[in-house]
Design a protein around this motif. Structure first.
Motif, PDB file in Angstrom:
ATOM      1  N   GLY A 206      -9.681 -34.877 -15.439  1.00 37.90           N
ATOM      2  CA  GLY A 206      -9.158 -35.314 -14.148  1.00 37.90           C
ATOM      3  C   GLY A 206      -8.625 -36.728 -14.178  1.00 37.90           C
ATOM      4  N   SER A 207      -9.360 -37.641 -14.779  1.00 41.86           N
ATOM      5  CA  SER A 207      -8.917 -39.038 -14.838  1.00 41.86           C
ATOM      6  C   SER A 207      -7.688 -39.183 -15.732  1.00 41.86           C
ATOM      7  CB  SER A 207     -10.052 -39.945 -15.340  1.00 41.86           C
ATOM      8  OG  SER A 207     -10.526 -39.525 -16.602  1.00 41.86           O
ATOM      9  N   THR A 208      -7.610 -38.372 -16.791  1.00 37.34           N
ATOM     10  CA  THR A 208      -6.438 -38.402 -17.669  1.00 37.34           C
ATOM     11  C   THR A 208      -5.188 -37.965 -16.920  1.00 37.34           C
ATOM     12  OG1 THR A 208      -7.758 -38.014 -19.665  1.00 37.34           O
ATOM     13  CG2 THR A 208      -5.425 -37.446 -19.782  1.00 37.34           C
ATOM     14  N   ALA A 209      -5.311 -36.888 -16.146  1.00 37.48           N
ATOM     15  CA  ALA A 209      -4.172 -36.413 -15.356  1.00 37.48           C
ATOM     16  C   ALA A 209      -3.727 -37.463 -14.348  1.00 37.48           C
ATOM     17  CB  ALA A 209      -4.551 -35.117 -14.633  1.00 37.48           C
ATOM     18  N   ILE A 210      -4.694 -38.115 -13.697  1.00 37.25           N
ATOM     19  CA  ILE A 210      -4.366 -39.145 -12.700  1.00 37.25           C
ATOM     20  C   ILE A 210      -3.636 -40.316 -13.345  1.00 37.25           C
ATOM     21  CG2 ILE A 210      -5.382 -40.894 -11.192  1.00 37.25           C
ATOM     22  CD1 ILE A 210      -7.598 -38.827 -10.551  1.00 37.25           C
ATOM     23  N   VAL A 211      -4.170 -40.798 -14.459  1.00 37.45           N
ATOM     24  CA  VAL A 211      -3.596 -41.984 -15.110  1.00 37.45           C
ATOM     25  C   VAL A 211      -2.185 -41.709 -15.625  1.00 37.45           C
ATOM     26  CG1 VAL A 211      -3.786 -43.452 -17.167  1.00 37.45           C
ATOM     27  CG2 VAL A 211      -5.775 -43.100 -15.681  1.00 37.45           C
ATOM     28  N   HIS A 212      -1.995 -40.585 -16.302  1.00 34.77           N
ATOM     29  CA  HIS A 212      -0.666 -40.302 -16.875  1.00 34.77           C
ATOM     30  C   HIS A 212       0.357 -40.010 -15.778  1.00 34.77           C
ATOM     31  CE1 HIS A 212      -1.355 -40.400 -21.236  1.00 34.77           C
ATOM     32  NE2 HIS A 212      -2.609 -40.108 -20.905  1.00 34.77           N
ATOM     33  N   HIS A 213      -0.078 -39.426 -14.672  1.00 35.98           N
ATOM     34  CA  HIS A 213       0.828 -39.216 -13.537  1.00 35.98           C
ATOM     35  C   HIS A 213       1.161 -40.552 -12.877  1.00 35.98           C
ATOM     36  CE1 HIS A 213       2.654 -37.392  -9.995  1.00 35.98           C
ATOM     37  NE2 HIS A 213       1.887 -38.179  -9.254  1.00 35.98           N
ATOM     38  N   HIS A 214       0.154 -41.389 -12.702  1.00 36.78           N
ATOM     39  CA  HIS A 214       0.351 -42.680 -12.034  1.00 36.78           C
ATOM     40  C   HIS A 214       1.346 -43.557 -12.789  1.00 36.78           C
ATOM     41  CE1 HIS A 214      -0.804 -46.173  -9.548  1.00 36.78           C
ATOM     42  NE2 HIS A 214      -0.733 -46.870 -10.674  1.00 36.78           N
ATOM     43  N   PHE A 215       1.219 -43.590 -14.110  1.00 37.66           N
ATOM     44  CA  PHE A 215       2.077 -44.450 -14.920  1.00 37.66           C
ATOM     45  C   PHE A 215       3.312 -43.726 -15.452  1.00 37.66           C
ATOM     46  CE2 PHE A 215      -2.060 -46.623 -15.162  1.00 37.66           C
ATOM     47  CZ  PHE A 215      -1.667 -47.898 -14.769  1.00 37.66           C
ATOM     48  N   LYS A 216       3.482 -42.478 -15.013  1.00 36.36           N
ATOM     49  CA  LYS A 216       4.685 -41.708 -15.365  1.00 36.36           C
ATOM     50  C   LYS A 216       4.920 -41.681 -16.874  1.00 36.36           C
ATOM     51  CE  LYS A 216       7.040 -42.568 -10.952  1.00 36.36           C
ATOM     52  NZ  LYS A 216       5.853 -43.184 -10.295  1.00 36.36           N
ATOM     53  N   SER A 217       3.873 -41.357 -17.619  1.00 36.18           N
ATOM     54  CA  SER A 217       4.021 -41.246 -19.071  1.00 36.18           C
ATOM     55  C   SER A 217       4.776 -39.956 -19.393  1.00 36.18           C
ATOM     56  CB  SER A 217       2.640 -41.221 -19.745  1.00 36.18           C
ATOM     57  OG  SER A 217       2.045 -39.947 -19.597  1.00 36.18           O
ATOM     58  N   ASP A 218       5.120 -39.790 -20.662  1.00 28.60           N
ATOM     59  CA  ASP A 218       5.834 -38.577 -21.067  1.00 28.60           C
ATOM     60  C   ASP A 218       4.871 -37.551 -21.659  1.00 28.60           C
ATOM     61  OD1 ASP A 218       5.163 -39.846 -23.377  1.00 28.60           O
ATOM     62  OD2 ASP A 218       7.169 -39.808 -24.269  1.00 28.60           O
ATOM     63  N   CYS A 219       3.619 -37.545 -21.151  1.00 28.45           N
ATOM     64  CA  CYS A 219       2.585 -36.674 -21.718  1.00 28.45           C
ATOM     65  C   CYS A 219       2.209 -35.521 -20.793  1.00 28.45           C
ATOM     66  CB  CYS A 219       1.337 -37.496 -22.034  1.00 28.45           C
ATOM     67  SG  CYS A 219       1.594 -38.743 -23.299  1.00 28.45           S
ATOM     68  N   GLU A 220       3.123 -35.141 -19.929  1.00 27.32           N
ATOM     69  CA  GLU A 220       2.820 -34.054 -18.994  1.00 27.32           C
ATOM     70  C   GLU A 220       2.412 -32.776 -19.731  1.00 27.32           C
ATOM     71  OE1 GLU A 220       4.898 -31.415 -15.416  1.00 27.32           O
ATOM     72  OE2 GLU A 220       5.940 -33.157 -16.248  1.00 27.32           O
ATOM     73  N   ALA A 221       3.104 -32.463 -20.815  1.00 29.00           N
ATOM     74  CA  ALA A 221       2.800 -31.245 -21.564  1.00 29.00           C
ATOM     75  C   ALA A 221       1.396 -31.297 -22.149  1.00 29.00           C
ATOM     76  CB  ALA A 221       3.829 -31.049 -22.679  1.00 29.00           C
ATOM     77  N   GLU A 222       1.015 -32.439 -22.719  1.00 29.50           N
ATOM     78  CA  GLU A 222      -0.320 -32.575 -23.311  1.00 29.50           C
ATOM     79  C   GLU A 222      -1.415 -32.478 -22.252  1.00 29.50           C
ATOM     80  OE1 GLU A 222       2.279 -34.462 -23.979  1.00 29.50           O
ATOM     81  OE2 GLU A 222       2.284 -35.243 -26.036  1.00 29.50           O
ATOM     82  N   VAL A 223      -1.180 -33.125 -21.108  1.00 30.90           N
ATOM     83  CA  VAL A 223      -2.170 -33.098 -20.030  1.00 30.90           C
ATOM     84  C   VAL A 223      -2.321 -31.679 -19.479  1.00 30.90           C
ATOM     85  CG1 VAL A 223      -2.689 -33.921 -17.703  1.00 30.90           C
ATOM     86  CG2 VAL A 223      -1.803 -35.513 -19.424  1.00 30.90           C
ATOM     87  N   THR A 224      -1.205 -30.992 -19.306  1.00 30.38           N
ATOM     88  CA  THR A 224      -1.243 -29.611 -18.823  1.00 30.38           C
ATOM     89  C   THR A 224      -1.966 -28.703 -19.803  1.00 30.38           C
ATOM     90  OG1 THR A 224       0.847 -29.914 -17.619  1.00 30.38           O
ATOM     91  CG2 THR A 224       0.173 -27.654 -18.100  1.00 30.38           C
ATOM     92  N   GLU A 225      -1.737 -28.927 -21.094  1.00 34.92           N
ATOM     93  CA  GLU A 225      -2.389 -28.117 -22.120  1.00 34.92           C
ATOM     94  C   GLU A 225      -3.896 -28.345 -22.139  1.00 34.92           C
ATOM     95  OE1 GLU A 225      -2.845 -25.454 -25.385  1.00 34.92           O
ATOM     96  OE2 GLU A 225      -1.439 -25.702 -23.727  1.00 34.92           O
ATOM     97  N   LEU A 226      -4.329 -29.588 -21.907  1.00 33.91           N
ATOM     98  CA  LEU A 226      -5.758 -29.870 -21.830  1.00 33.91           C
ATOM     99  C   LEU A 226      -6.401 -29.083 -20.686  1.00 33.91           C
ATOM    100  CD1 LEU A 226      -6.100 -33.723 -22.440  1.00 33.91           C
ATOM    101  CD2 LEU A 226      -7.071 -31.885 -23.825  1.00 33.91           C
ATOM    102  N   HIS A 227      -5.718 -29.068 -19.550  1.00 32.09           N
ATOM    103  CA  HIS A 227      -6.242 -28.337 -18.391  1.00 32.09           C
ATOM    104  C   HIS A 227      -6.280 -26.833 -18.675  1.00 32.09           C
ATOM    105  CE1 HIS A 227      -7.176 -27.497 -14.211  1.00 32.09           C
ATOM    106  NE2 HIS A 227      -6.218 -26.589 -14.211  1.00 32.09           N
ATOM    107  N   ARG A 228      -5.234 -26.321 -19.314  1.00 34.38           N
ATOM    108  CA  ARG A 228      -5.182 -24.891 -19.618  1.00 34.38           C
ATOM    109  C   ARG A 228      -6.329 -24.500 -20.547  1.00 34.38           C
ATOM    110  NH1 ARG A 228      -4.349 -21.455 -23.260  1.00 34.38           N
ATOM    111  NH2 ARG A 228      -4.001 -23.037 -24.872  1.00 34.38           N
ATOM    112  N   LYS A 229      -6.550 -25.308 -21.571  1.00 36.66           N
ATOM    113  CA  LYS A 229      -7.627 -25.011 -22.513  1.00 36.66           C
ATOM    114  C   LYS A 229      -8.986 -25.050 -21.828  1.00 36.66           C
ATOM    115  CE  LYS A 229      -5.713 -26.443 -26.987  1.00 36.66           C
ATOM    116  NZ  LYS A 229      -5.879 -27.358 -28.123  1.00 36.66           N
TER     117      LYS A 229
END
Length: 249
Positions: A206-229
């Motif tokens: 949850g905190s990873t998703a918040i941080v990467h969304h907040h700072f608009k990183s290019d890691c959306e795919a990685e964050v989504t994959e973590l949630h899926r797993k």
């Protein structure tokens, strides 16, 4: 579950350098500090569990949950940083006042210290500009986690404060003769261990998703994959738990 938590820990550390932030914005610095604290403290829990140790896990988890609450609130409203600074000044004032009062050998460096008196005045002046600090309940309520406050957090606080409920659960077991025996260095039951590890995964994801969304990183795919797993693994764990609870005919 522990292996998966390690996998999540490794992945969030790997993609952390991709977060770009403004080093002059205090709310950005606070947010990343909270996130770094969550990662480090969950890593401490991993080390304990890898060595078969349960004592201390929920004490650390309480601090992790508090950091997550602050992270959620700060990401949603940068002005929440004022509440955090208010608490900072409040705690410094308490320390300095006790030290300048004298009589405490652990705070002897404050006694008669003119610089400490100036710093106390500074913190009082800064605190006067800010809203009053929020109570822990207010912080959880603002984060939309009232149910968690009244359940998970309650249990973690009992563990941290060594309340009677925690002491009994931690150190006494009922033998086959029905008598209580003292237990030390004995692992907690599997359900408790699983609940703590699951909370770590939820908070870290949850905190990873918040941080990467907040700072608009290019890691959306990685964050989504973590949630899926995580969702996939949860289904497996729940299926195994159901199978284990099935009565033998």
């Amino acid at each position: 579950m522990l292996d998966f938590l390690v996998e999540v820990r490794d992945e969030v550390v790997r993609i952390l350098p991709k977060v770009k932030y403004n080093k002059t914005i205090s709310s950005d610095l606070l947010l990343l500090s909270l996130y770094a604290t969550i990662i480090e403290q969950i890593d401490s829990i991993i080390v304990l569990r890898q060595n078969g140790i349960s004592s201390g896990v929920d004490v650390i988890l309480r601090a992790v949950l508090e950091a997550y609450v602050d992270l959620k609130n700060l990401a949603a409203e940068p002005g929440y940083g004022d509440a955090m600074m208010s608490e900072y000044h409040k705690q410094w004032i308490k320390l300095a006042e006790a030290g300048l009062k004298g009589g405490n050998p652990y705070l002897a460096s404050f006694d008669g210290n003119a610089e400490a008196a100036k710093r106390l005045a500074h913190h009082r002046a800064e605190a006067a500009k800010l809203p009053l600090p929020l109570s822990m309940f207010d912080r959880f309520e603002l984060a939309g986690l009232v149910n968690e406050y009244r359940s998970i957090y309650n249990s973690l606080c009992n563990e941290s404060h060594n309340n009677v409920r925690a002491l009994i659960n931690r150190h006494f077991r009922t033998g086959e003769d029905g008598r209580q025996r003292l237990s030390i260095f004995e692992d907690t039951d599997n359900n408790s261990v699983s609940a703590s590890l699951d909370a770590c995964i939820v908070i870290l994801n949850g905190s990873t998703a918040i941080v990467h969304h907040h700072f608009k990183s290019d890691c959306e795919a990685e964050v989504t994959e973590l949630h899926r797993k995580w969702m996939e693994m949860r289904e497996l764990w729940e299926a195994e738990a159901t199978k284990d609870d099935t009565p033998v005919s």
